[in-house]
Design an enzyme around this catalytic site. Structure first.
Site, PDB file in Angstrom:
ATOM      1  N   GLU A   1       0.821  -1.315  -0.148  1.00 14.77           N
ATOM      2  CA  GLU A   1      -0.016   0.018   0.081  1.00 14.77           C
ATOM      3  C   GLU A   1       0.858   1.251   0.138  1.00 14.77           C
ATOM      4  OE1 GLU A   1      -2.624  -3.382   1.202  1.00 14.77           O
ATOM      5  OE2 GLU A   1      -0.331  -2.752   1.653  1.00 14.77           O
TER       6      GLU A   1
ATOM      7  N   ASP B   1       1.332  12.946 -14.899  1.00 17.13           N
ATOM      8  CA  ASP B   1       0.286  13.088 -15.895  1.00 17.13           C
ATOM      9  C   ASP B   1      -0.232  14.478 -15.831  1.00 17.13           C
ATOM     10  OD1 ASP B   1      -2.032  12.530 -17.277  1.00 17.13           O
ATOM     11  OD2 ASP B   1      -3.349  12.948 -15.378  1.00 17.13           O
TER      12      ASP B   1
END
Length: 157
Positions: A113, A127
């Site tokens: 995680e 991005d």
């Protein structure tokens, strides 16, 4: 030491944690995204067209940690009790250092995680800035700390 995600026949399987103790567990992971100086300046000055790069990346990292069992086939779904993602502008790269801390109380650790949080945050920076810098480099993703459970404490050197 044997790999735990393979059975006696060599087939992949989810590790049975039924008999493991429920303990407090924590993992810290880190990584970076290196970029052109002009891209770094754009992010530092808040001029990215898509908005608050670091704020969005922080949220993406938190969401990534929560979605880890959906992305990594043999990860157990865990009741995550804390996810913190820190993004630090680092002019020496130039770029952004990413660190994630994940906690739970359960029968297995949260290293995956924490690693997923770091990776997702770095990918989100990419991005949001790729329109001006496609050559950004994501790297150095690693576990810095893991504590709790039978195997005890691990700290990277």
């Amino acid at each position: 030491m044997a790999l735990t995600h393979f059975d006696a026949k060599g087939q992949a399987h989810m590790v049975d944690v039924t008999e493991k103790q429920i303990t407090d567990r924590v993992a810290v992971a880190a990584g970076y995204i290196r970029m052109a100086p002009e891209t770094f300046d754009l992010i530092c000055e808040g001029r990215a067209k898509k908005g608050d790069v670091l704020g969005v990346a922080r949220l993406a990292g938190i969401m990534g940690a929560k979605k880890t069992p959906d992305l990594i086939p043999l990860c157990h779904p865990l009741p995550i009790t804390r996810v913190a993602v820190e993004l630090t502008l680092d002019p020496s790269l130039p770029g952004v250092q990413v660190e994630a801390t994940v906690k739970t109380t359960g029968q297995t650790g949260v290293e995956m995680e924490a690693l997923t949080a770091v990776t997702t945050a770095a990918l989100t920076v990419y991005d949001m800035a790729k329109a001006v810098d496609k050559a950004m480099e994501i790297g150095g993703i690693r576990v810095l700390l893991k504590d709790g459970g039978k195997s005890g404490r691990y700290e990277a050197e």
